[in-house]
Motif scaffolding. Structure first.
Motif, PDB file in Angstrom:
ATOM      1  N   CYS A  42      -2.331   1.445  -4.676  1.00 23.95           N
ATOM      2  CA  CYS A  42      -1.761   0.099  -4.652  1.00 23.95           C
ATOM      3  C   CYS A  42      -0.437   0.128  -5.399  1.00 23.95           C
ATOM      4  N   GLY A  43       0.576  -0.521  -4.830  1.00 19.04           N
ATOM      5  CA  GLY A  43       1.888  -0.509  -5.464  1.00 19.04           C
ATOM      6  C   GLY A  43       2.712  -1.696  -5.001  1.00 19.04           C
ATOM      7  N   GLY A  44       3.999  -1.456  -4.931  1.00 19.28           N
ATOM      8  CA  GLY A  44       4.950  -2.550  -4.696  1.00 19.28           C
ATOM      9  C   GLY A  44       5.556  -2.860  -6.056  1.00 19.28           C
ATOM     10  N   LYS A  45       6.875  -3.002  -6.074  1.00 19.29           N
ATOM     11  CA  LYS A  45       7.518  -3.252  -7.377  1.00 19.29           C
ATOM     12  C   LYS A  45       6.947  -4.516  -8.026  1.00 19.29           C
ATOM     13  N   GLY A  46       6.696  -5.528  -7.189  1.00 25.60           N
ATOM     14  CA  GLY A  46       6.150  -6.765  -7.736  1.00 25.60           C
ATOM     15  C   GLY A  46       4.791  -6.529  -8.370  1.00 25.60           C
TER      16      GLY A  46
ATOM     17  N   GLY B 113       9.631   2.925 -13.710  1.00 23.28           N
ATOM     18  CA  GLY B 113      10.565   1.828 -13.999  1.00 23.28           C
ATOM     19  C   GLY B 113       9.838   0.491 -14.081  1.00 23.28           C
ATOM     20  N   ASP B 114       8.851   0.295 -13.211  1.00 22.46           N
ATOM     21  CA  ASP B 114       8.097  -0.971 -13.221  1.00 22.46           C
ATOM     22  C   ASP B 114       7.289  -1.102 -14.504  1.00 22.46           C
ATOM     23  N   THR B 115       6.749   0.014 -14.960  1.00 22.55           N
ATOM     24  CA  THR B 115       5.993  -0.001 -16.218  1.00 22.55           C
ATOM     25  C   THR B 115       6.925  -0.370 -17.363  1.00 22.55           C
TER      26      THR B 115
ATOM     27  N   HIS C 176       4.013  -1.727   3.126  1.00 23.12           N
ATOM     28  CA  HIS C 176       3.551  -0.390   2.755  1.00 23.12           C
ATOM     29  C   HIS C 176       4.735   0.542   2.536  1.00 23.12           C
ATOM     30  N   THR C 177       4.451   1.670   1.936  1.00 26.82           N
ATOM     31  CA  THR C 177       5.489   2.675   1.749  1.00 26.82           C
ATOM     32  C   THR C 177       4.954   4.033   2.143  1.00 26.82           C
ATOM     33  N   VAL C 178       5.880   4.911   2.493  1.00 26.61           N
ATOM     34  CA  VAL C 178       5.581   6.337   2.645  1.00 26.61           C
ATOM     35  C   VAL C 178       6.344   7.018   1.520  1.00 26.61           C
ATOM     36  N   ILE C 179       5.607   7.626   0.604  1.00 27.45           N
ATOM     37  CA  ILE C 179       6.241   8.209  -0.584  1.00 27.45           C
ATOM     38  C   ILE C 179       6.014   9.716  -0.585  1.00 27.45           C
ATOM     39  N   GLN C 180       7.092  10.468  -0.714  1.00 29.87           N
ATOM     40  CA  GLN C 180       6.952  11.919  -0.920  1.00 29.87           C
ATOM     41  C   GLN C 180       7.076  12.182  -2.414  1.00 29.87           C
TER      42      GLN C 180
ATOM     43  N   CYS D  93      10.634  10.146  -3.244  1.00 31.22           N
ATOM     44  CA  CYS D  93      11.518   9.300  -2.446  1.00 31.22           C
ATOM     45  C   CYS D  93      10.617   8.347  -1.680  1.00 31.22           C
ATOM     46  N   ILE D  94      11.127   7.148  -1.446  1.00 30.03           N
ATOM     47  CA  ILE D  94      10.258   6.067  -0.953  1.00 30.03           C
ATOM     48  C   ILE D  94      10.847   5.429   0.303  1.00 30.03           C
ATOM     49  N   LEU D  95      10.038   5.387   1.353  1.00 31.67           N
ATOM     50  CA  LEU D  95      10.416   4.660   2.577  1.00 31.67           C
ATOM     51  C   LEU D  95       9.593   3.383   2.599  1.00 31.67           C
ATOM     52  N   LEU D  96      10.288   2.248   2.661  1.00 29.19           N
ATOM     53  CA  LEU D  96       9.621   0.953   2.503  1.00 29.19           C
ATOM     54  C   LEU D  96       9.502   0.214   3.833  1.00 29.19           C
ATOM     55  N   PHE D  97       8.300  -0.319   4.092  1.00 32.07           N
ATOM     56  CA  PHE D  97       8.092  -1.227   5.230  1.00 32.07           C
ATOM     57  C   PHE D  97       7.692  -2.576   4.647  1.00 32.07           C
TER      58      PHE D  97
ATOM     59  N   THR E  61       6.718  10.053 -10.695  1.00 27.39           N
ATOM     60  CA  THR E  61       7.582   9.057 -11.362  1.00 27.39           C
ATOM     61  C   THR E  61       7.455   7.648 -10.754  1.00 27.39           C
ATOM     62  N   THR E  62       6.644   7.513  -9.675  1.00 24.57           N
ATOM     63  CA  THR E  62       6.502   6.194  -9.044  1.00 24.57           C
ATOM     64  C   THR E  62       6.004   5.180 -10.084  1.00 24.57           C
ATOM     65  N   ALA E  63       6.638   4.049 -10.116  1.00 24.78           N
ATOM     66  CA  ALA E  63       6.245   2.922 -11.007  1.00 24.78           C
ATOM     67  C   ALA E  63       6.629   3.129 -12.464  1.00 24.78           C
TER      68      ALA E  63
ATOM     69  N   LEU F 109       0.891  -1.169   0.000  1.00 24.92           N
ATOM     70  CA  LEU F 109       0.000   0.000   0.000  1.00 24.92           C
ATOM     71  C   LEU F 109       0.925   1.213   0.000  1.00 24.92           C
ATOM     72  N   ASP F 110       0.770   2.082  -0.977  1.00 31.62           N
ATOM     73  CA  ASP F 110       1.622   3.274  -1.071  1.00 31.62           C
ATOM     74  C   ASP F 110       0.877   4.478  -0.498  1.00 31.62           C
ATOM     75  N   TYR F 111       1.395   5.056   0.572  1.00 39.39           N
ATOM     76  CA  TYR F 111       0.824   6.297   1.133  1.00 39.39           C
ATOM     77  C   TYR F 111       1.621   7.453   0.535  1.00 39.39           C
TER      78      TYR F 111
ATOM     79  N   GLY G 173       0.214   8.015  -8.871  1.00 39.00           N
ATOM     80  CA  GLY G 173       0.019   6.661  -8.366  1.00 39.00           C
ATOM     81  C   GLY G 173       0.927   5.652  -9.037  1.00 39.00           C
ATOM     82  N   ALA G 174       0.876   4.417  -8.478  1.00 30.78           N
ATOM     83  CA  ALA G 174       1.716   3.345  -9.012  1.00 30.78           C
ATOM     84  C   ALA G 174       0.901   2.531 -10.012  1.00 30.78           C
ATOM     85  N   THR G 175       0.190   1.498  -9.526  1.00 26.23           N
ATOM     86  CA  THR G 175      -0.569   0.658 -10.476  1.00 26.23           C
ATOM     87  C   THR G 175      -1.570   1.496 -11.273  1.00 26.23           C
TER      88      THR G 175
ATOM     89  N   ASN H  49      13.597  -7.099  -5.511  1.00 21.72           N
ATOM     90  CA  ASN H  49      14.206  -7.361  -4.198  1.00 21.72           C
ATOM     91  C   ASN H  49      13.382  -6.788  -3.043  1.00 21.72           C
ATOM     92  N   GLU H  50      12.091  -7.103  -3.011  1.00 22.18           N
ATOM     93  CA  GLU H  50      11.272  -6.610  -1.895  1.00 22.18           C
ATOM     94  C   GLU H  50      10.625  -7.758  -1.115  1.00 22.18           C
ATOM     95  N   ILE H  51      11.094  -9.007  -1.361  1.00 28.92           N
ATOM     96  CA  ILE H  51      10.528 -10.139  -0.610  1.00 28.92           C
ATOM     97  C   ILE H  51      11.650 -10.876   0.124  1.00 28.92           C
TER      98      ILE H  51
HETATM   99  O1  RIB Z   1       8.753   1.089  -7.925  1.00 26.25           O
HETATM  100  C1  RIB Z   1       7.740   1.785  -7.239  1.00 26.25           C
HETATM  101  C2  RIB Z   1       7.290   1.003  -6.047  1.00 26.25           C
HETATM  102  O2  RIB Z   1       8.376   0.914  -5.150  1.00 26.25           O
HETATM  103  C3  RIB Z   1       6.182   1.652  -5.275  1.00 26.25           C
HETATM  104  O3  RIB Z   1       4.905   1.300  -5.733  1.00 26.25           O
HETATM  105  C4  RIB Z   1       6.478   1.236  -3.848  1.00 26.25           C
HETATM  106  O4  RIB Z   1       5.538   0.361  -3.298  1.00 26.25           O
HETATM  107  C5  RIB Z   1       7.885   0.638  -3.860  1.00 26.25           C
HETATM  108  O5  RIB Z   1       7.857  -0.712  -3.724  1.00 26.25           O
END
Ligand code: RIB
Length: 294
Positions: free
Chosen positions: A36-40, A242-244, A90-94, A102-106, A238-240, A11-13, A278-280, A135-137
């Motif tokens: 909703c996010g997460g690199k995966g 790279g994932d896109t 979850h993340t805290v994203i500014q 910038c992304i703080l990941l939990f 710019t979130t996601a 969950l991206d905040y 947003g991400a997704t 590399n988030e698992i």
């Molecule tokens: O690559 C972006 C993603 O990185 C965000 O959605 C965030 O959840 C972090 O995992």
């Protein structure tokens, strides 16, 4: 041939800020939205939106139903997503006024992946299948080893780069997707061309996509080097991005497109993602990518 993405769901905040905080600073944010996010998850959705059937494997926590729904709504197969007690990742994203973040990941549930779960999931896949990893698992090194034993093609986006990756046998990876920072962390080289030649020395059989922010991207395989610029858009978030790029580029390989076309498609999809929040939620459908003139 099946595609499995074993990866995070977060969950991206997302907090809108004037400028990204410096140490010791307190600043009122202008807005907060949850995405909703997460690199995966982002990469699975990018693949699905690009028209590739994908199985996502991973774990969500008690408040993670929306992550599951998002997968389902976007056509991602959820058979291998487990819900566990405790919090989701979850993340805290500014995000600043120029769309930089910038992304703080939990890690949360993403760090509860066990070897037993990995074995259960991989039982359903075989040689010829593709596995995509970030590399988030937890247990990433184990996933790589087991997938390699099965003869699966391993694609790795080693992001975020940390010590955990040092435990992984990266010689088992067929395709790396890295940015300049990750390229530096893997090779010790800063110049893009040096990063590529060093990767070739260390992992001679691997193909590489090196993304260079505003300078575009480069692909290297045994046939040579292919370069692609960016499509300029007004950056909102710019979130996601790279994932896109990752999801769309992999889709182009699966669809058998020439590398030049695949890089173009991925660059365009990621430019569209950058132009909205947003991400997704920001990842475009293939039809939109094909029909958008940038
Ligand atoms: O690559 C972006 C993603 O990185 C965000 O959605 C965030 O959840 C972090 O995992």
């Amino acid at each position: 041939m099946k595609v499995l993405n074993f990866g995070s769901l977060n969950l991206d905040y997302v907090y809108q800020v004037e400028s990204i905080l410096i140490p010791g600073e307190t600043q009122a944010s202008k807005d907060r939205k949850t995405f909703c996010g997460g690199k995966g998850l982002n990469q699975s959705i990018a693949l699905a939106k690009a028209g590739i059937p994908v199985y996502h494997a991973g774990m969500i926590g008690e408040e993670g139903d929306i992550l599951l729904e998002t997968c389902r709504d976007n056509g991602v197969n959820t058979e291998f997503i487990r819900k566990i007690q405790g919090p989701s990742g979850h993340t805290v994203i500014q995000v600043d006024k120029d769309g930089q973040n910038c992304i703080l990941l939990f890690g949360g549930a993403n760090r509860s992946i066990t070897r037993e779960f990995v074995d259960q999931v991989l039982e359903n896949f075989e040689k010829e299948d593709i596995i995509l990893l970030q590399n988030e698992i937890s247990e990433l090194d184990y996933v790589i080893d087991r997938a390699y034993e099965k003869g699966m093609t391993i694609i790795l986006n080693p992001s975020p780069y940390d010590k955990g990756l040092e435990k992984c046998d990266l010689s088992k990876v067929s395709l790396f997707l890295v940015n300049e920072i990750e390229g530096y962390q893997i090779t010790g080289e800063k110049e893009p061309d040096k990063i590529l030649s060093r990767i070739k020395e260390i992992y001679p059989d691997a193909r590489v996509v090196l993304t260079l922010g505003g300078d575009g991207s480069v692909f290297q395989d045994h046939t040579g080097i292919y370069r692609q610029g960016i499509y300029k858009v007004k950056a909102v978030d710019t979130t996601a991005a790279g994932d896109t790029f990752t999801g769309y580029f992999i889709s182009s390989l699966i669809d058998g497109l020439p590398v030049e076309e695949g890089l173009k498609l991925a660059a365009k999809a990621s430019a569209i993602a950058v132009s909205r929040p947003g991400a997704t939620a920001s990842i475009p459908m293939k039809e939109e990518v094909l029909n958008t003139i940038l």
